[in-house]
Motif scaffolding. Structure first.
Motif, mmCIF file in Angstrom:
data_model
loop_
_atom_site.group_PDB
_atom_site.id
_atom_site.type_symbol
_atom_site.label_atom_id
_atom_site.label_comp_id
_atom_site.label_asym_id
_atom_site.label_seq_id
_atom_site.Cartn_x
_atom_site.Cartn_y
_atom_site.Cartn_z
ATOM 1 N N ALA A 67 0.819 -1.218 0.000
ATOM 2 C CA ALA A 67 0.000 0.000 0.000
ATOM 3 C C ALA A 67 0.846 1.258 0.000
ATOM 4 O O ALA A 67 1.965 1.280 0.467
ATOM 5 C CB ALA A 67 -0.912 0.016 1.209
ATOM 6 N N GLN A 68 0.261 2.283 -0.542
ATOM 7 C CA GLN A 68 0.762 3.642 -0.435
ATOM 8 C C GLN A 68 -0.222 4.406 0.443
ATOM 9 O O GLN A 68 -1.345 3.964 0.656
ATOM 10 C CB GLN A 68 0.823 4.294 -1.817
ATOM 11 C CG GLN A 68 1.702 3.564 -2.807
ATOM 12 C CD GLN A 68 3.170 3.652 -2.434
ATOM 13 O OE1 GLN A 68 3.613 4.635 -1.852
ATOM 14 N NE2 GLN A 68 3.918 2.612 -2.734
ATOM 15 N N ARG A 69 0.177 5.568 0.905
ATOM 16 C CA ARG A 69 -0.753 6.393 1.675
ATOM 17 C C ARG A 69 -1.913 6.818 0.791
ATOM 18 O O ARG A 69 -1.764 7.018 -0.400
ATOM 19 C CB ARG A 69 -0.042 7.632 2.213
ATOM 20 C CG ARG A 69 0.800 7.327 3.416
ATOM 21 C CD ARG A 69 1.346 8.552 4.103
ATOM 22 N NE ARG A 69 0.329 9.536 4.380
ATOM 23 C CZ ARG A 69 0.479 10.824 4.109
ATOM 24 N NH1 ARG A 69 1.565 11.276 3.543
ATOM 25 N NH2 ARG A 69 -0.484 11.666 4.423
ATOM 26 N N LEU A 70 -3.070 6.969 1.420
ATOM 27 C CA LEU A 70 -4.233 7.497 0.712
ATOM 28 C C LEU A 70 -4.012 8.969 0.407
ATOM 29 O O LEU A 70 -3.409 9.695 1.177
ATOM 30 C CB LEU A 70 -5.487 7.399 1.587
ATOM 31 C CG LEU A 70 -6.138 6.056 1.770
ATOM 32 C CD1 LEU A 70 -7.319 6.190 2.721
ATOM 33 C CD2 LEU A 70 -6.603 5.491 0.452
ATOM 34 N N VAL A 71 -4.526 9.383 -0.728
ATOM 35 C CA VAL A 71 -4.511 10.800 -1.055
ATOM 36 C C VAL A 71 -5.862 11.352 -0.614
ATOM 37 O O VAL A 71 -6.885 11.067 -1.222
ATOM 38 C CB VAL A 71 -4.290 11.017 -2.564
ATOM 39 C CG1 VAL A 71 -4.339 12.487 -2.900
ATOM 40 C CG2 VAL A 71 -2.983 10.390 -3.001
ATOM 41 N N LEU A 72 -5.846 12.092 0.484
ATOM 42 C CA LEU A 72 -7.073 12.673 1.003
ATOM 43 C C LEU A 72 -7.079 14.171 0.755
ATOM 44 O O LEU A 72 -6.038 14.820 0.768
ATOM 45 C CB LEU A 72 -7.210 12.404 2.503
ATOM 46 C CG LEU A 72 -7.391 10.957 2.931
ATOM 47 C CD1 LEU A 72 -7.525 10.870 4.440
ATOM 48 C CD2 LEU A 72 -8.585 10.327 2.262
ATOM 49 N N THR A 73 -8.268 14.678 0.553
ATOM 50 C CA THR A 73 -8.461 16.118 0.433
ATOM 51 C C THR A 73 -8.409 16.725 1.831
ATOM 52 O O THR A 73 -8.495 15.992 2.825
ATOM 53 C CB THR A 73 -9.820 16.418 -0.220
ATOM 54 O OG1 THR A 73 -10.855 15.897 0.633
ATOM 55 C CG2 THR A 73 -9.924 15.781 -1.601
ATOM 56 N N PRO A 74 -8.306 18.047 1.928
ATOM 57 C CA PRO A 74 -8.373 18.654 3.258
ATOM 58 C C PRO A 74 -9.657 18.277 4.001
ATOM 59 O O PRO A 74 -9.631 18.010 5.207
ATOM 60 C CB PRO A 74 -8.305 20.158 2.971
ATOM 61 C CG PRO A 74 -7.522 20.240 1.704
ATOM 62 C CD PRO A 74 -7.950 19.034 0.905
ATOM 63 N N GLY A 75 -10.779 18.228 3.289
ATOM 64 C CA GLY A 75 -12.028 17.798 3.915
ATOM 65 C C GLY A 75 -11.975 16.347 4.346
ATOM 66 O O GLY A 75 -12.558 15.961 5.358
ATOM 67 N N GLY A 76 -11.267 15.506 3.586
ATOM 68 C CA GLY A 76 -11.097 14.110 3.965
ATOM 69 C C GLY A 76 -10.364 13.967 5.284
ATOM 70 O O GLY A 76 -10.711 13.134 6.122
ATOM 71 N N TYR A 77 -9.347 14.806 5.484
ATOM 72 C CA TYR A 77 -8.633 14.782 6.760
ATOM 73 C C TYR A 77 -9.509 15.278 7.903
ATOM 74 O O TYR A 77 -9.366 14.832 9.041
ATOM 75 C CB TYR A 77 -7.330 15.572 6.677
ATOM 76 C CG TYR A 77 -6.228 14.764 6.040
ATOM 77 C CD1 TYR A 77 -5.640 13.710 6.718
ATOM 78 C CD2 TYR A 77 -5.798 15.034 4.749
ATOM 79 C CE1 TYR A 77 -4.651 12.948 6.144
ATOM 80 C CE2 TYR A 77 -4.801 14.273 4.153
ATOM 81 C CZ TYR A 77 -4.230 13.238 4.859
ATOM 82 O OH TYR A 77 -3.252 12.481 4.269
ATOM 83 N N VAL A 78 -10.445 16.193 7.607
ATOM 84 C CA VAL A 78 -11.403 16.617 8.635
ATOM 85 C C VAL A 78 -12.245 15.421 9.069
ATOM 86 O O VAL A 78 -12.478 15.208 10.261
ATOM 87 C CB VAL A 78 -12.305 17.765 8.116
ATOM 88 C CG1 VAL A 78 -13.472 18.018 9.057
ATOM 89 C CG2 VAL A 78 -11.494 19.026 7.918
ATOM 90 N N ILE A 79 -12.682 14.604 8.109
ATOM 91 C CA ILE A 79 -13.491 13.431 8.435
ATOM 92 C C ILE A 79 -12.683 12.437 9.258
ATOM 93 O O ILE A 79 -13.195 11.855 10.218
ATOM 94 C CB ILE A 79 -14.070 12.783 7.157
ATOM 95 C CG1 ILE A 79 -14.961 13.777 6.408
ATOM 96 C CG2 ILE A 79 -14.800 11.496 7.474
ATOM 97 C CD1 ILE A 79 -16.125 14.325 7.223
ATOM 98 N N VAL A 80 -11.409 12.227 8.917
ATOM 99 C CA VAL A 80 -10.555 11.340 9.724
ATOM 100 C C VAL A 80 -10.457 11.878 11.155
ATOM 101 O O VAL A 80 -10.565 11.116 12.116
ATOM 102 C CB VAL A 80 -9.155 11.187 9.093
ATOM 103 C CG1 VAL A 80 -8.203 10.458 10.037
ATOM 104 C CG2 VAL A 80 -9.249 10.446 7.767
ATOM 105 N N PHE A 81 -10.298 13.189 11.299
ATOM 106 C CA PHE A 81 -10.255 13.795 12.626
ATOM 107 C C PHE A 81 -11.567 13.576 13.371
ATOM 108 O O PHE A 81 -11.568 13.212 14.553
ATOM 109 C CB PHE A 81 -9.947 15.297 12.510
ATOM 110 C CG PHE A 81 -10.163 16.035 13.797
ATOM 111 C CD1 PHE A 81 -9.271 15.895 14.849
ATOM 112 C CD2 PHE A 81 -11.271 16.846 13.971
ATOM 113 C CE1 PHE A 81 -9.474 16.571 16.044
ATOM 114 C CE2 PHE A 81 -11.482 17.515 15.160
ATOM 115 C CZ PHE A 81 -10.584 17.374 16.203
ATOM 116 N N LEU A 82 -12.694 13.794 12.704
ATOM 117 C CA LEU A 82 -14.002 13.614 13.352
ATOM 118 C C LEU A 82 -14.224 12.158 13.756
ATOM 119 O O LEU A 82 -14.752 11.894 14.843
ATOM 120 C CB LEU A 82 -15.121 14.098 12.433
ATOM 121 C CG LEU A 82 -15.133 15.602 12.145
ATOM 122 C CD1 LEU A 82 -16.209 15.935 11.113
ATOM 123 C CD2 LEU A 82 -15.306 16.406 13.405
#
Length: 165
Positions: free
Chosen positions: A90-105
């Motif tokens: 695997a490689q790291r996922l490419v998340l959008t800034p909003g995607g990282y907000v969801i990971v935080f939530l």
């Protein structure tokens, strides 16, 4: 960080143990499986999104993966006489800034459940996330999980961004 076959085997063994627990102790009640499955998916998302980053979540996933690798290696090599080759794909996922907000939530929700949900077993939450991190970087699991997890988180993140930005 790489994952070895022992780490993946340990992660899969946790899933098998919880499935057997669900069948025999929890009498196949779907609600009893939900916390484990959701925390397992969270662990996979955390490993694919944050492992290798200089962040608290990245450090926690690194320690978790290191522990799975060491324990799994010991189990396969010293326990049953096998070997534990590297199976990272695997490689790291490419998340959008909003995607990282969801990971935080999602991280906040998992921690809140851990702290304040008396009917949800902390062991289910811990071992679900542990097993998710342990299997997330292996070959077929990473390729199957990365696209739906990353796409879903990015979609939710874009909706969050549109609603609040």
């Amino acid at each position: 960080m790489a994952v070895n076959l022992g780490g993946v085997a340990l992660g899969v063994s946790v899933v098998l143990v919880y499935l057997l627990r669900w069948v025999f102790k929890e009498k196949r009640q779907p609600a009893a499986l939900i916390p484990f499955v959701l925390s397992h998916l969270y662990g996979m998302l955390a490993a694919l999104a944050a492992l290798g980053t200089w962040s608290v979540l990245g450090a926690v996933t690194w320690v978790n993966l290191w522990a799975a690798n060491v324990a799994g290696y010991g189990t396969l090599v010293w326990g049953v006489g096998g070997s534990a080759p590297d199976v990272t794909r695997a490689q790291r996922l490419v998340l959008t800034p909003g995607g990282y907000v969801i990971v935080f939530l999602l991280t906040a929700v998992l921690l809140a459940l851990w702290k304040w949900a008396p009917r949800v077993s902390n062991a289910k939450l811990f071992f679900g996330a542990f097993s998710g991190i342990a299997v997330a970087l292996s070959g077929n699991v990473a390729s199957v999980a990365a696209v739906p997890l990353g796409s879903s988180v990015n979609l939710l993140g874009s909706l969050f961004t549109q609603a609040f930005a």
